[in-house]
Design a protein around this motif. Structure first.
Motif, PDB file in Angstrom:
ATOM      1  N   ARG A 173       0.688  -1.280   0.021  1.00  0.00           N
ATOM      2  CA  ARG A 173       0.112   0.158  -0.161  1.00  0.00           C
ATOM      3  C   ARG A 173       0.927   1.165   0.047  1.00  0.00           C
ATOM      4  O   ARG A 173       0.333   2.365  -0.639  1.00  0.00           O
TER       5      ARG A 173
ATOM      6  N   GLN B 214       2.150   1.729  -3.665  1.00  0.00           N
ATOM      7  CA  GLN B 214       0.992   2.383  -4.323  1.00  0.00           C
ATOM      8  C   GLN B 214       0.682   3.736  -4.119  1.00  0.00           C
ATOM      9  O   GLN B 214       0.379   4.332  -5.023  1.00  0.00           O
ATOM     10  N   THR B 215       0.889   4.072  -2.825  1.00  0.00           N
ATOM     11  CA  THR B 215       0.644   5.358  -2.389  1.00  0.00           C
ATOM     12  C   THR B 215       1.611   6.361  -2.948  1.00  0.00           C
ATOM     13  O   THR B 215       1.526   7.546  -3.371  1.00  0.00           O
TER      14      THR B 215
ATOM     15  N   TYR C 198       0.898   6.833  -6.778  1.00  0.00           N
ATOM     16  CA  TYR C 198      -0.003   7.613  -6.989  1.00  0.00           C
ATOM     17  C   TYR C 198       0.330   9.198  -6.862  1.00  0.00           C
ATOM     18  O   TYR C 198       0.327  10.023  -7.708  1.00  0.00           O
TER      19      TYR C 198
END
Length: 363
Positions: free
Chosen positions: A7, A10-11, A14
């Motif tokens: 996560r 992914q953050t 992004y």
């Protein structure tokens, strides 16, 4: 731990993608900001300003007063057009473009003054002929000061430069020329109806349309000077000119106004009264009224004094801004180089020196 790590990755991806999109949008936005106007506008205005030169040359050759009258009617419009063209590409400082600017200025001012001087010599009005020649160095001085102001406009922040080119030059300049054209319709219509302007025994222009034409030219000159004041105020950064702008709360309460703002307001009101007086002579046919020239000259003097006050105020603000920057940059070095006990109360300021030289050249 593996899920949390996934996560976090992914953050971060992004956030990186959003940052790239933001940088791309900012680059696109900065690219869309206007830094100079198109050559089409420059060439169009060049031909528009050449109309006055052609009419003046025709007057000098033929001595037909109709050419002089028409040239006088459109002279404020062509002067405003020349102001617009001089600032359309402020960042162009190469020799080719600067040569074009000088050529444009000399074909406008020099040809107009030379044509008028030739006509006055042929009509034996030697005083007016000599005065026309004397005005040529004055126009050259004004051109040099305008080029200095053009350099200041080139250093504006991107957003302020775009607003200066789009709003001040194109929108307000077009509005000013349109207003002048509107006021000139009455005088042009009178010239067309009467067909000609006669000359008296002293080679002075006269006739039934002189009141309308003089009033129209006077009002147009006021508008041209007001437009020049707008260019003067917008060609320097807003952080400097913000202190010279009228504060509406202070204006409403008549408190906190600087003394020069009060004088400028009185001069502007005097010019407005003179403009209304000239406006009453539009469409008035008959012999020339001397009061039209007297009131028009008085309003012109008021307008030039208001412009001079505005120029001095902005020049002083620029000098103070440059002085503060100079002191902030060199303050630490000066403290180490000179002990406080040996420092004098008055220090040399290059910004104030440049401001004084600029003001002296203007006078």
């Amino acid at each position: 731990a593996l899920v949390m790590n996934s996560r976090i990755v992914q953050t971060l991806e992004y956030l990186s993608t959003m940052r790239k999109k933001f940088d791309k949008s900012q680059a696109t936005k900065n690219k869309e900001l206007v830094e100079e106007c198109s050559w089409a506008f420059v060439i169009l205005i060049f031909f528009l300003t050449s109309i006055s030169s052609v009419l003046t040359v025709c007057y000098g050759v033929t001595l037909e007063a109709i050419y002089w009258s028409l040239g006088g009617l459109i002279l404020p419009m062509t002067m405003t057009s020349f102001l617009i063209s001089a600032f359309m590409k402020p960042k162009r400082t190469d020799a080719r473009y600067m040569g074009f600017l000088y050529f444009h200025a000399f074909t406008f001012f020099l040809v107009c003054e030379a044509g008028g001087s030739l006509a006055d010599f042929r009509l034996e009005n030697f005083g007016d002929a000599i005065f026309a020649i004397v005005r040529i160095p004055m126009w050259y001085t004004a051109l040099k000061l305008g080029l200095k102001l053009r350099q200041s406009a080139a250093k504006l922040p991107p957003q302020e430069l775009a607003d200066f080119l789009c709003q001040t030059l194109l929108v307000k300049g077009t509005s000013a020329i349109g207003t002048m054209l509107f006021f000139s319709f009455e005088a042009a219509g009178c010239l067309i109806r009467k067909g000609e302007i006669f000359r008296d025994d002293n080679n002075k222009t006269g006739g039934q349309c002189e009141n309308s034409s003089t009033a129209s030219v006077g009002i147009s000159v006021y508008i041209a000077i007001w437009f020049a004041i707008g260019i003067l105020s917008k060609a320097v950064p807003q952080s400097i000119t913000r202190r010279t702008v009228w504060d509406l709360p202070a204006l409403a309460s008549l408190k906190g106004l600087k003394w020069w703002q009060v004088i400028q307001a009185v001069l502007t009101a005097g010019t407005a009264v003179a403009a209304m007086y000239l406006l009453s002579f539009l469409g008035v046919e008959g012999d020339a009224d001397p009061s039209v020239y007297q009131v028009g000259a008085l309003g012109l003097m008021f307008m030039l004094m208001a412009m001079l006050i505005n120029l001095v105020a902005i020049t002083r603000m620029i000098g103070e801004h440059q002085s503060s920057e100079h002191q902030s940059i060199g303050g630490d070095v000066e403290m180490h180089a000179h002990p406080p006990s040996l420092r004098t109360g008055r220090t040399f300021s290059s910004g104030k020196a440049e401001s004084s030289m600029f003001f002296t050249t203007l006078v």
